[in-house]
Motif scaffolding. Structure first.
Motif, PDB file in Angstrom:
ATOM      1  N   GLN A 221    -103.010-105.857  12.595  1.00 17.16           N
ATOM      2  CA  GLN A 221    -103.332-104.796  13.550  1.00 17.16           C
ATOM      3  C   GLN A 221    -104.756-104.303  13.349  1.00 17.16           C
ATOM      4  OE1 GLN A 221    -100.229-101.902  12.871  1.00 17.16           O
ATOM      5  NE2 GLN A 221     -98.606-103.303  13.505  1.00 17.16           N
ATOM      6  N   LEU A 222    -105.157-104.148  12.084  1.00 15.10           N
ATOM      7  CA  LEU A 222    -106.522-103.726  11.776  1.00 15.10           C
ATOM      8  C   LEU A 222    -107.525-104.781  12.227  1.00 15.10           C
ATOM      9  CD1 LEU A 222    -108.633-101.944  10.414  1.00 15.10           C
ATOM     10  CD2 LEU A 222    -107.998-102.972   8.225  1.00 15.10           C
ATOM     11  N   GLN A 223    -107.209-106.050  11.998  1.00 13.30           N
ATOM     12  CA  GLN A 223    -108.105-107.130  12.415  1.00 13.30           C
ATOM     13  C   GLN A 223    -108.259-107.162  13.932  1.00 13.30           C
ATOM     14  OE1 GLN A 223    -105.919-110.273  10.496  1.00 13.30           O
ATOM     15  NE2 GLN A 223    -107.223-110.252   8.669  1.00 13.30           N
ATOM     16  N   ALA A 224    -107.153-106.942  14.658  1.00 13.74           N
ATOM     17  CA  ALA A 224    -107.219-106.923  16.124  1.00 13.74           C
ATOM     18  C   ALA A 224    -108.086-105.760  16.609  1.00 13.74           C
ATOM     19  CB  ALA A 224    -105.811-106.815  16.707  1.00 13.74           C
ATOM     20  N   LEU A 225    -107.938-104.592  15.995  1.00 11.94           N
ATOM     21  CA  LEU A 225    -108.756-103.442  16.385  1.00 11.94           C
ATOM     22  C   LEU A 225    -110.227-103.695  16.098  1.00 11.94           C
ATOM     23  CD1 LEU A 225    -106.547-100.422  15.215  1.00 11.94           C
ATOM     24  CD2 LEU A 225    -107.020-101.140  17.559  1.00 11.94           C
ATOM     25  N   ASN A 226    -110.520-104.364  14.980  1.00 17.25           N
ATOM     26  CA  ASN A 226    -111.889-104.736  14.650  1.00 17.25           C
ATOM     27  C   ASN A 226    -112.494-105.578  15.777  1.00 17.25           C
ATOM     28  OD1 ASN A 226    -113.402-106.783  12.002  1.00 17.25           O
ATOM     29  ND2 ASN A 226    -114.309-105.349  13.398  1.00 17.25           N
ATOM     30  N   LEU A 227    -111.758-106.587  16.244  1.00 18.21           N
ATOM     31  CA  LEU A 227    -112.249-107.465  17.308  1.00 18.21           C
ATOM     32  C   LEU A 227    -112.389-106.713  18.629  1.00 18.21           C
ATOM     33  CD1 LEU A 227    -110.059-110.571  16.413  1.00 18.21           C
ATOM     34  CD2 LEU A 227    -112.528-110.348  16.032  1.00 18.21           C
ATOM     35  N   LEU A 228    -111.434-105.829  18.918  1.00 20.89           N
ATOM     36  CA  LEU A 228    -111.476-105.080  20.170  1.00 20.89           C
ATOM     37  C   LEU A 228    -112.660-104.112  20.205  1.00 20.89           C
ATOM     38  CD1 LEU A 228    -107.668-104.421  20.686  1.00 20.89           C
ATOM     39  CD2 LEU A 228    -109.179-105.649  22.260  1.00 20.89           C
ATOM     40  N   VAL A 229    -112.969-103.495  19.075  1.00 17.17           N
ATOM     41  CA  VAL A 229    -114.135-102.609  19.012  1.00 17.17           C
ATOM     42  C   VAL A 229    -115.412-103.404  19.283  1.00 17.17           C
ATOM     43  CG1 VAL A 229    -115.572-101.272  17.423  1.00 17.17           C
ATOM     44  CG2 VAL A 229    -113.127-100.820  17.555  1.00 17.17           C
ATOM     45  N   LEU A 230    -115.487-104.628  18.743  1.00 21.92           N
ATOM     46  CA  LEU A 230    -116.663-105.477  18.997  1.00 21.92           C
ATOM     47  C   LEU A 230    -116.781-105.833  20.475  1.00 21.92           C
ATOM     48  CD1 LEU A 230    -116.504-107.973  15.971  1.00 21.92           C
ATOM     49  CD2 LEU A 230    -117.867-105.892  16.189  1.00 21.92           C
ATOM     50  N   LEU A 231    -115.653-105.907  21.172  1.00 24.43           N
ATOM     51  CA  LEU A 231    -115.648-106.302  22.578  1.00 24.43           C
ATOM     52  C   LEU A 231    -116.044-105.169  23.526  1.00 24.43           C
ATOM     53  CD1 LEU A 231    -112.428-108.515  22.758  1.00 24.43           C
ATOM     54  CD2 LEU A 231    -114.770-109.256  23.156  1.00 24.43           C
ATOM     55  N   LEU A 232    -115.994-103.933  23.061  1.00 32.57           N
ATOM     56  CA  LEU A 232    -116.321-102.812  23.942  1.00 32.57           C
ATOM     57  C   LEU A 232    -117.790-102.863  24.365  1.00 32.57           C
ATOM     58  CD1 LEU A 232    -114.525 -99.830  22.139  1.00 32.57           C
ATOM     59  CD2 LEU A 232    -113.801-100.981  24.240  1.00 32.57           C
ATOM     60  N   PRO A 233    -118.089-102.414  25.577  1.00 28.72           N
ATOM     61  CA  PRO A 233    -119.499-102.273  25.963  1.00 28.72           C
ATOM     62  C   PRO A 233    -120.198-101.321  24.996  1.00 28.72           C
ATOM     63  CG  PRO A 233    -118.034-101.958  27.848  1.00 28.72           C
ATOM     64  CD  PRO A 233    -117.168-102.001  26.640  1.00 28.72           C
ATOM     65  N   GLN A 234    -121.499-101.474  24.835  1.00 31.62           N
ATOM     66  CA  GLN A 234    -122.217-100.696  23.829  1.00 31.62           C
ATOM     67  C   GLN A 234    -122.054 -99.198  24.039  1.00 31.62           C
ATOM     68  OE1 GLN A 234    -126.354-101.701  23.328  1.00 31.62           O
ATOM     69  NE2 GLN A 234    -126.731-100.003  21.940  1.00 31.62           N
ATOM     70  N   ALA A 235    -122.104 -98.730  25.291  1.00 26.33           N
ATOM     71  CA  ALA A 235    -121.986 -97.294  25.550  1.00 26.33           C
ATOM     72  C   ALA A 235    -120.628 -96.765  25.091  1.00 26.33           C
ATOM     73  CB  ALA A 235    -122.193 -97.007  27.034  1.00 26.33           C
ATOM     74  N   SER A 236    -119.557 -97.490  25.399  1.00 27.84           N
ATOM     75  CA  SER A 236    -118.212 -97.080  24.974  1.00 27.84           C
ATOM     76  C   SER A 236    -118.082 -97.138  23.462  1.00 27.84           C
ATOM     77  CB  SER A 236    -117.157 -97.980  25.622  1.00 27.84           C
ATOM     78  OG  SER A 236    -117.156 -97.839  27.023  1.00 27.84           O
ATOM     79  N   ARG A 237    -118.631 -98.199  22.873  1.00 26.15           N
ATOM     80  CA  ARG A 237    -118.518 -98.381  21.423  1.00 26.15           C
ATOM     81  C   ARG A 237    -119.262 -97.280  20.674  1.00 26.15           C
ATOM     82  NH1 ARG A 237    -120.048-103.590  21.236  1.00 26.15           N
ATOM     83  NH2 ARG A 237    -122.212-103.048  20.814  1.00 26.15           N
TER      84      ARG A 237
ATOM     85  N   ASP B 286    -129.766 -89.191  30.531  1.00 27.86           N
ATOM     86  CA  ASP B 286    -130.185 -88.662  29.230  1.00 27.86           C
ATOM     87  C   ASP B 286    -131.421 -89.379  28.696  1.00 27.86           C
ATOM     88  OD1 ASP B 286    -128.038 -86.986  29.418  1.00 27.86           O
ATOM     89  OD2 ASP B 286    -126.763 -88.084  28.017  1.00 27.86           O
ATOM     90  N   GLN B 287    -131.503 -90.685  28.932  1.00 30.99           N
ATOM     91  CA  GLN B 287    -132.629 -91.455  28.391  1.00 30.99           C
ATOM     92  C   GLN B 287    -133.944 -91.105  29.072  1.00 30.99           C
ATOM     93  OE1 GLN B 287    -131.131 -95.425  28.829  1.00 30.99           O
ATOM     94  NE2 GLN B 287    -129.791 -95.271  27.044  1.00 30.99           N
ATOM     95  N   LYS B 288    -133.878 -90.563  30.284  1.00 33.18           N
ATOM     96  CA  LYS B 288    -135.099 -90.088  30.935  1.00 33.18           C
ATOM     97  C   LYS B 288    -135.637 -88.857  30.220  1.00 33.18           C
ATOM     98  CE  LYS B 288    -133.804 -91.777  35.530  1.00 33.18           C
ATOM     99  NZ  LYS B 288    -133.380 -91.380  36.911  1.00 33.18           N
ATOM    100  N   ARG B 289    -134.746 -88.102  29.599  1.00 33.00           N
ATOM    101  CA  ARG B 289    -135.137 -86.887  28.885  1.00 33.00           C
ATOM    102  C   ARG B 289    -135.360 -87.152  27.403  1.00 33.00           C
ATOM    103  NH1 ARG B 289    -131.895 -85.931  33.105  1.00 33.00           N
ATOM    104  NH2 ARG B 289    -132.289 -84.093  34.394  1.00 33.00           N
ATOM    105  N   VAL B 290    -134.483 -87.963  26.806  1.00 30.55           N
ATOM    106  CA  VAL B 290    -134.597 -88.304  25.384  1.00 30.55           C
ATOM    107  C   VAL B 290    -134.498 -89.825  25.261  1.00 30.55           C
ATOM    108  CG1 VAL B 290    -133.690 -87.954  23.063  1.00 30.55           C
ATOM    109  CG2 VAL B 290    -133.476 -86.126  24.773  1.00 30.55           C
ATOM    110  N   PRO B 291    -135.621 -90.537  25.245  1.00 27.45           N
ATOM    111  CA  PRO B 291    -135.585 -92.002  25.153  1.00 27.45           C
ATOM    112  C   PRO B 291    -134.801 -92.467  23.926  1.00 27.45           C
ATOM    113  CG  PRO B 291    -137.805 -91.241  25.671  1.00 27.45           C
ATOM    114  CD  PRO B 291    -137.005 -90.014  25.355  1.00 27.45           C
ATOM    115  N   GLY B 292    -134.043 -93.551  24.120  1.00 27.74           N
ATOM    116  CA  GLY B 292    -133.273 -94.109  23.009  1.00 27.74           C
ATOM    117  C   GLY B 292    -131.900 -93.501  22.828  1.00 27.74           C
ATOM    118  N   THR B 293    -131.505 -92.575  23.702  1.00 23.95           N
ATOM    119  CA  THR B 293    -130.185 -91.945  23.589  1.00 23.95           C
ATOM    120  C   THR B 293    -129.080 -92.983  23.765  1.00 23.95           C
ATOM    121  OG1 THR B 293    -131.027 -89.847  24.450  1.00 23.95           O
ATOM    122  CG2 THR B 293    -128.649 -90.184  24.549  1.00 23.95           C
ATOM    123  N   LYS B 294    -128.121 -92.996  22.849  1.00 24.21           N
ATOM    124  CA  LYS B 294    -127.017 -93.957  22.915  1.00 24.21           C
ATOM    125  C   LYS B 294    -125.664 -93.298  23.203  1.00 24.21           C
ATOM    126  CE  LYS B 294    -129.122 -97.334  19.786  1.00 24.21           C
ATOM    127  NZ  LYS B 294    -128.946 -98.106  18.513  1.00 24.21           N
TER     128      LYS B 294
END
Length: 554
Positions: A359-375, A257-265
């Motif tokens: 539980q909310l705090q754990a999810l907050n930390l887990l979201v931060l741990l995801l690779p950028q593409a997944s996040r 996608d980035q070859k067609r639209v640079p900066g695509t996340k």
């Protein structure tokens, strides 16, 4: 669906009657969605290799954890720079230090059993007596009054989550089952800070890497406090499609996608599917729940593979329920689950924590741990689900309905159902739906970087900056010594040159150099500012900061 728990039996095991609780529901939509997935996958002629999970050997998991946390030098001195490790260790709270210490001890014992001669430092040598900052943090937590007195719906981002959990555990003498209030979904609030709130995307890559290392340590410490043992899995590498739309890794999709639209996340196909569903309107009853026609959905997927990048696909022919089915198929056909194999067990263990806030705090930390593409992809999906729920009066899709329909698509990656028993699948059904429900409900909080982690990153950068300043000063001294030596040697050979021979005057300007030098950016914290931040407070916190005004693409 063969051997699946009956819907009637599921209903018999449910407990209460609250609009905000999944326990009142029969999980009817969940099992219907699982059946739809089974039927659609069973009709596919081409079967992709299943994701195989590898359980780490004894000690291997701890070594991998220390390496991911940037602490590999604690068991392998050749891996990292000791000074960087020490600057990280100097910022840890007592619960974070205990989590690291526990893993170091395990690695040490494992290496001893294997009769390896490698020297692992004693944990007493790694963790020195706490500094004044550490003592201050410890005293606040040991007192506990400040933390315990706060409202249950107040999300404190200044104190370590694991320290707060320890205070809660000590205050309740071991915790216990959540109270009735914890069985609901209260409205949690983050107090406004004068220095502003830092969100994912506000930091540069170097600082975000530090955030993720600290988030891993903090998340592990939080689960340790509740005596929850996390067993991380690793995906065995298999061959996947290297091009196309479905069954392709997120990283590969984004490269295309980035070859067609640079900066695509976020994958363009996912963005376009969401746009198509919303073009037809979000008021359609049963949106996401009612499946499209299986043969038509399959035909549309094959046509998209050929025509999507060519721009020749006739989007007006894609009906709304079919588009929703294609979107769900795209998610579950990802070679690795969106929440990653490495962190999937942590996501499914979140509900074992004793309170909704933890539980909310754990999810907050887990979201931060995801690779950028997944996040980034998860964020777009959750925002879409929220827009669907906003039209629940018309489409009859409440938070619970959306959570139950989407849970099997997010959690049941290819091959997952073959690796668990029927009873395990039944037990996990409600848990998976509950996790998706929490992700949707509290998504606005999950992309916030806790202030205590930002403070730890700032302290690391200050320590690294001091080291860089010392190194620069030493290089300057050595360069000056070499210059003086070279000048002295030349004067000895040509004494006339130093006194204006041939009409020239030699001018010494130490602040300039004839040799070009590369200018390297410092390790100072680079952060995009919250629009509601108070500049005076920021300047007091960062007295030597450089302020840059430039447009930022979100």
């Amino acid at each position: 669906l063969p051997n699946r728990p009956s819907i009637t039996h599921c209903a018999a095991l449910d407990r209460c009657a609250s609009q905000d609780s999944l326990d009142e529901l029969s999980l009817d939509d969940y099992w219907k969605e699982v059946e739809n997935i089974h039927q659609s996958s069973g009709s596919d002629a081409e079967q992709q290799d299943e994701v195989q999970l590898k359980v780490p050997d004894e000690g291997e998991q701890e070594e991998a954890w220390l390496a991911e946390a940037g602490l590999a030098t604690l068991f392998d001195e050749s891996v990292a720079v000791p000074e960087d490790t020490m600057s990280l260790l100097s910022t840890l709270t007592r619960t974070q230090a205990a989590a690291v210490q526990r893993r170091v001890e395990t690695v040490k014992q494992t290496l001893r059993k294997k009769n390896k001669q490698h020297q692992v430092p004693d944990v007493r040598d790694i963790f020195k007596p706490p500094s004044s900052q550490g003592e201050k943090a410890g005293s606040v937590c040991e007192n506990g009054e400040g933390i315990a007195a706060r409202s249950e719906t107040h999300v404190d981002l200044e104190a370590s989550f694991s320290e707060q959990a320890l205070v809660y555990k000590e205050g309740t003498k071991g915790g216990g089952a959540p109270s009735d209030a914890d069985d609901k979904l209260p409205t949690f609030r983050i107090p406004r800070e004068k220095t502003g709130t830092t969100k994912v995307g506000d930091l540069g890559p170097a600082d975000m890497k530090k955030v993720q290392r600290l988030a891993l340590i903090e998340m592990t410490a939080l689960f340790d406090t509740a005596s929850i043992d996390l067993k991380a899995h690793k995906a065995v590498k298999l061959k996947f499609k290297e091009s196309g739309l479905f069954g392709v890794p997120l990283s590969t999709l984004l490269e295309q996608d980035q070859k067609r639209v640079p900066g695509t996340k976020v994958p363009l196909i996912l963005q376009r599917l969401i746009s198509r569903i919303e073009e037809e309107g979000l008021d359609t009853e049963g949106l996401l729940r009612i499946p499209g026609v299986a043969t038509r959905v399959k035909a549309m997927c094959l046509e998209l593979e050929v025509k999507f990048y060519e721009g020749t696909f006739a989007w007006e022919t894609l009906k709304q329920h079919d588009a929703a089915s294609v979107l769900k198929l795209f998610i579950r056909e990802l070679p690795h689950p969106l929440l990653t194999v490495e962190h999937l067990s942590a996501f499914t263990s979140v509900l074992k924590l004793p309170t909704r806030k933890q539980q909310l705090q754990a999810l907050n930390l887990l979201v931060l741990l995801l690779p950028q593409a997944s996040r980034d992809t998860l964020k777009v999906l959750l925002e879409f689900f929220e827009r669907v729920i906003d039209h629940k009066e018309q489409n009859k899709m409440t938070l619970n309905n959306v959570a139950m329909v989407m849970a099997p698509n997010i959690f049941m990656f290819k091959g997952f159902r073959h690796k668990i028993s029927e009873q395990q699948e039944f037990n996990m059904a409600s848990e998976m739906a509950n996790i998706v429900r929490l992700l949707i409900r509290y998504q606005n909080l999950l992309w916030t970087i806790p202030k205590f982690i930002m403070d730890q990153v700032r302290k690391q950068n200050m320590e690294n900056q001091k080291k860089m300043s010392r190194d620069r000063a030493m290089r300057k001294i050595l360069k000056k010594m070499a210059y003086d030596r070279e000048k002295s040697d030349k004067q000895e050979k040509n004494p006339a040159e130093g006194d204006g021979a041939q009409g020239f005057i030699r001018v010494q300007a130490p602040q300039f150099s004839k040799i070009s030098m590369a200018v390297q950016l410092t390790n100072d914290l680079q952060r995009c500012l919250d629009e509601e931040a108070y500049m005076k407070d920021l300047m007091e916190l960062n007295p030597s900061a450089d302020w840059v005004i430039r447009p930022v693409q979100r």
